[in-house]
Motif scaffolding. Structure first.
Motif, mmCIF file in Angstrom:
data_model
loop_
_atom_site.group_PDB
_atom_site.id
_atom_site.type_symbol
_atom_site.label_atom_id
_atom_site.label_comp_id
_atom_site.label_asym_id
_atom_site.label_seq_id
_atom_site.Cartn_x
_atom_site.Cartn_y
_atom_site.Cartn_z
ATOM 1 N N MET A 153 22.841 -2.806 -15.804
ATOM 2 C CA MET A 153 24.215 -3.292 -15.895
ATOM 3 C C MET A 153 25.030 -2.843 -14.686
ATOM 4 N N LYS A 154 25.963 -3.690 -14.284
ATOM 5 C CA LYS A 154 26.917 -3.315 -13.238
ATOM 6 C C LYS A 154 27.920 -2.322 -13.805
ATOM 7 N N THR A 155 28.353 -2.572 -15.023
ATOM 8 C CA THR A 155 29.157 -1.630 -15.807
ATOM 9 C C THR A 155 28.570 -1.605 -17.209
ATOM 10 N N PRO A 156 28.574 -0.475 -17.886
ATOM 11 C CA PRO A 156 27.916 -0.390 -19.198
ATOM 12 C C PRO A 156 28.631 -1.201 -20.272
ATOM 13 N N ILE A 157 27.912 -1.502 -21.321
ATOM 14 C CA ILE A 157 28.521 -2.015 -22.549
ATOM 15 C C ILE A 157 28.735 -0.806 -23.454
ATOM 16 N N PHE A 158 29.973 -0.492 -23.759
ATOM 17 C CA PHE A 158 30.275 0.682 -24.566
ATOM 18 C C PHE A 158 30.239 0.306 -26.051
ATOM 19 N N ILE A 159 29.636 1.174 -26.834
ATOM 20 C CA ILE A 159 29.422 0.907 -28.258
ATOM 21 C C ILE A 159 30.426 1.694 -29.092
ATOM 22 N N SER A 208 30.176 -4.776 -30.796
ATOM 23 C CA SER A 208 29.599 -4.675 -29.447
ATOM 24 C C SER A 208 28.094 -4.439 -29.504
ATOM 25 N N LEU A 209 27.626 -3.701 -30.511
ATOM 26 C CA LEU A 209 26.188 -3.471 -30.669
ATOM 27 C C LEU A 209 25.490 -4.766 -31.067
ATOM 28 N N LYS A 210 26.112 -5.553 -31.947
ATOM 29 C CA LYS A 210 25.521 -6.826 -32.352
ATOM 30 C C LYS A 210 25.400 -7.769 -31.160
ATOM 31 N N VAL A 211 26.444 -7.792 -30.324
ATOM 32 C CA VAL A 211 26.405 -8.644 -29.129
ATOM 33 C C VAL A 211 25.282 -8.192 -28.202
ATOM 34 N N ALA A 212 25.163 -6.876 -28.015
ATOM 35 C CA ALA A 212 24.123 -6.334 -27.132
ATOM 36 C C ALA A 212 22.726 -6.633 -27.683
ATOM 37 N N LYS A 213 22.560 -6.538 -28.988
ATOM 38 C CA LYS A 213 21.249 -6.811 -29.584
ATOM 39 C C LYS A 213 20.887 -8.296 -29.434
ATOM 40 N N ARG A 214 21.867 -9.170 -29.519
ATOM 41 C CA ARG A 214 21.589 -10.584 -29.324
ATOM 42 C C ARG A 214 21.200 -10.853 -27.869
ATOM 43 N N ILE A 215 21.846 -10.169 -26.912
ATOM 44 C CA ILE A 215 21.457 -10.299 -25.507
ATOM 45 C C ILE A 215 20.012 -9.840 -25.333
ATOM 46 N N ALA A 216 19.687 -8.685 -25.928
ATOM 47 C CA ALA A 216 18.325 -8.154 -25.820
ATOM 48 C C ALA A 216 17.312 -9.132 -26.398
ATOM 49 N N GLU A 217 17.637 -9.725 -27.531
ATOM 50 C CA GLU A 217 16.726 -10.687 -28.160
ATOM 51 C C GLU A 217 16.524 -11.908 -27.268
ATOM 52 N N GLU A 236 23.293 3.174 -33.992
ATOM 53 C CA GLU A 236 24.719 3.372 -34.269
ATOM 54 C C GLU A 236 25.278 4.584 -33.526
ATOM 55 N N ASN A 237 24.393 5.415 -32.982
ATOM 56 C CA ASN A 237 24.818 6.594 -32.236
ATOM 57 C C ASN A 237 24.879 6.336 -30.729
ATOM 58 N N LEU A 238 24.591 5.121 -30.307
ATOM 59 C CA LEU A 238 24.659 4.792 -28.883
ATOM 60 C C LEU A 238 26.094 4.930 -28.372
ATOM 61 N N GLN A 239 26.218 5.510 -27.217
ATOM 62 C CA GLN A 239 27.530 5.606 -26.554
ATOM 63 C C GLN A 239 27.731 4.437 -25.589
ATOM 64 N N GLN A 240 26.697 4.140 -24.813
ATOM 65 C CA GLN A 240 26.800 3.039 -23.864
ATOM 66 C C GLN A 240 25.417 2.482 -23.563
ATOM 67 N N ILE A 241 25.384 1.183 -23.300
ATOM 68 C CA ILE A 241 24.140 0.513 -22.926
ATOM 69 C C ILE A 241 24.165 0.276 -21.433
ATOM 70 N N ASN A 242 23.223 0.887 -20.741
ATOM 71 C CA ASN A 242 23.149 0.814 -19.285
ATOM 72 C C ASN A 242 22.173 -0.246 -18.804
ATOM 73 N N ALA A 243 21.178 -0.550 -19.616
ATOM 74 C CA ALA A 243 20.124 -1.465 -19.174
ATOM 75 C C ALA A 243 19.450 -2.107 -20.379
ATOM 76 N N PHE A 244 18.968 -3.316 -20.174
ATOM 77 C CA PHE A 244 18.121 -3.999 -21.151
ATOM 78 C C PHE A 244 16.699 -3.977 -20.601
ATOM 79 N N GLN A 277 32.663 -3.487 -37.391
ATOM 80 C CA GLN A 277 31.277 -3.323 -37.871
ATOM 81 C C GLN A 277 30.275 -3.367 -36.710
ATOM 82 N N PHE A 278 30.569 -2.567 -35.680
ATOM 83 C CA PHE A 278 29.689 -2.452 -34.502
ATOM 84 C C PHE A 278 29.481 -3.814 -33.823
#
Length: 516
Positions: free
Chosen positions: A163-169, A177-186, A113-121, A174-175
């Protein structure tokens, strides 16, 4: 052969870190930078345009024990300088960061929940049973495409998709963007199951730090924009019958989960699994197949069976349960067998063995005859024969086996008419012709073998790839027949970031067919 020479390793390392980190960190250390003052001044002006955070780093894997002993890094300059001294770091940027003790040794703040941006999976492959070539082919064939970076560890590899551009969290919705990113990671981890990707590795935690020793593959152009990853992840979810935010619609047919027999199976608490009896694994697998046939979401099935499993006197480990549900939803099965369910009722619900087991429709499937019992072999079996023949004869440095069509037919034992029919529909085979008249040669290969050949060329030539291989590949593709496998090849070349060649081929194809 190494991807880059020793003289260029540090430059490549800097490029890797810049490719991953984007503008998440300061360019230079705010107090102790070695950069010229004019560059520092210009960088400070540019840094003001983007919100900055920090990454966490540790020097040794043992420092994860008894709290995380490490330090905080806020600039790309420091990260590049320290790269060869760091064992693990967080490639994704956090917005708040601090030390938990006065000695500034224990770090805190790396919660999701403290993530600012996701740069890579990052996908962890905790085995060396697979080669780099195996991993790259799995990425191209079964996942999003060519990885940006592959690092080697003591026991396996870590595969980066930058990532070409980060996913900002943010905490909006209810977070979401984080849920979307976690589903991508899964989904990325699931897509690489064939090379034993670790499904239980932390999505956005600590990973191996790139250094001058562990980088085995790097392509700065193999980067992905968020929209592409989200669309790909949604397709993966659709294939598995699940969605992220939408509740699945109920089917018109009666739910199998509301039947008396399924209800009785869920009441069992003592599945023994003794010799000669159906044990816990098969019992849970059957229940999962019922849910699958009932078109239930996979996450729903896992939750239902997790509750059932927890009530058993000797429950299965959660990891085993997850594997069972994954297998049931793999697409290899249509549903449970009626006689199998009846056997479970008789074993574990004997007082209710008179319950009628009904699926609402029959689920019997014919099995095809053995090949030797059929007059004519299916085309896919001829395809397998030819693929095996090409694979056995092919050399690493030569993608084609050169034979006339008549010679190939004689060696394989396939009729010429059958081969022509197969080529029109096969998505695996490729055919090319070199020369004219009596000097003409016919080459045969498969899509997978040709892609493996390109990967080998890229590794072998390294930095010279852009100047030599693209022209060679373009020339070879120009000579290929536009059989069914040709379209598959173009799609895999797109995943290898050959967009220019692909666009030229598509333009040519459209001009020949009068479309576009």
């Amino acid at each position: 052969m190494a991807i880059f020479s020793y003289a260029t390793k540090q430059d490549t390392l800097a490029k890797i870190i810049e490719t991953i980190m984007h503008e998440g960190l300061l360019t230079y250390h705010p107090k102790y930078s070695d950069a010229p003052l004019d560059l520092q001044y210009r960088a400070k002006q540019l840094d003001k345009l983007h919100k900055k955070g920090a990454v966490f780093a540790v020097r040794n894997k043992s420092h994860f024990e008894n709290g995380v002993k490490g330090y905080i890094i806020t600039s790309n300059e420091t990260l590049i300088k320290q790269a060869n001294l760091i064992s693990h770091f967080t490639p994704n940027v956090y917005r708040r960061y601090y030390y938990a003790d006065d000695k500034r040794q224990t770090i805190k703040g790396f919660e999701e929940e403290n993530l600012q941006q996701i740069n890579a999976f990052v996908v962890d492959i905790d085995t060396k049973e697979y080669s780099l070539n195996d991993i790259q082919l799995a990425c191209i064939d079964e996942s999003i495409g060519e990885p940006t970076l592959i690092l080697e560890s003591e026991r396996g590899y870590q595969v980066y998709f930058a990532m070409k551009t980060p996913i900002f969290i943010s905490n909006k919705n209810q977070f979401r963007s984080l849920k979307v990113a976690k589903r991508i990671a899964e989904n990325l981890k699931r897509s690489l199951a064939s090379v034993e990707a670790d499904m239980y590795c932390n999505d956005f935690g600590f990973f191996r730090m790139p250094n001058n020793r562990n980088v085995k593959w790097f392509n700065e152009y193999a980067i992905y924009d968020p929209a592409t990853l989200i669309a790909w992840s949604q397709r993966k979810d659709a294939d598995r019958g699940r969605q992220l935010y939408v509740v699945p619609q109920k089917t018109n047919s009666p739910s199998l989960l509301n039947t008396d027999w399924f209800h009785q199976l869920l009441q069992t608490t003592d599945v023994r699994g003794e010799k000669g009896q159906i044990g816990r694994n098969n019992y849970l697998f059957t229940l999962a197949l019922v849910c699958y046939q009932d078109a239930r979401d996979q996450s729903y099935t896992f939750d239902l069976l997790d509750q059932f499993n927890s009530r058993l006197r000797t429950p299965l480990p959660v990891k085993d349960l997850n594997t069972i549900v994954e297998s049931a939803y793999s697409g290899r099965y249509h549903g449970p067998k009626k006689e199998y369910v009846e056997q479970l009722i008789e074993l574990y619900a004997p007082h209710h063995k008179d319950i009628k087991v009904s699926f609402g429709h029959t689920a019997w499937y014919k099995h095809k005859k053995a090949r030797k019992d059929r007059e004519r072999s299916h085309l896919e079996e001829w395809e397998a024969d030819i693929t095996e023949w090409i694979t056995a004869k092919k050399q690493v440095s030569e993608p084609f086996i050169w034979r006339t069509q008549k010679e190939l037919c004689n060696e394989i034992g396939i009729a010429n008419s059958s081969l022509n029919k197969l080529l029109k529909q096969s998505k695996k085979l490729l055919k090319t012709t070199s020369g004219k008249g009596r000097n003409a040669k016919t080459g045969w290969t498969t899509v997978d073998l040709y892609i493996a050949y390109i990967i080998w060329l890229k590794k072998d030539l390294g930095a010279r790839f852009a100047f030599g291989i693209r022209a060679l590949v373009e020339e070879q593709i120009d000579l290929m027949e536009h059989v069914a496998g040709y379209e598959v090849l173009l799609e895999k070349l797109r995943k290898l970031h050959f967009e220019q060649i692909i666009n030229e081929q598509l333009t040519m194809s459209e001009s020949l067919t009068g479309t576009g």
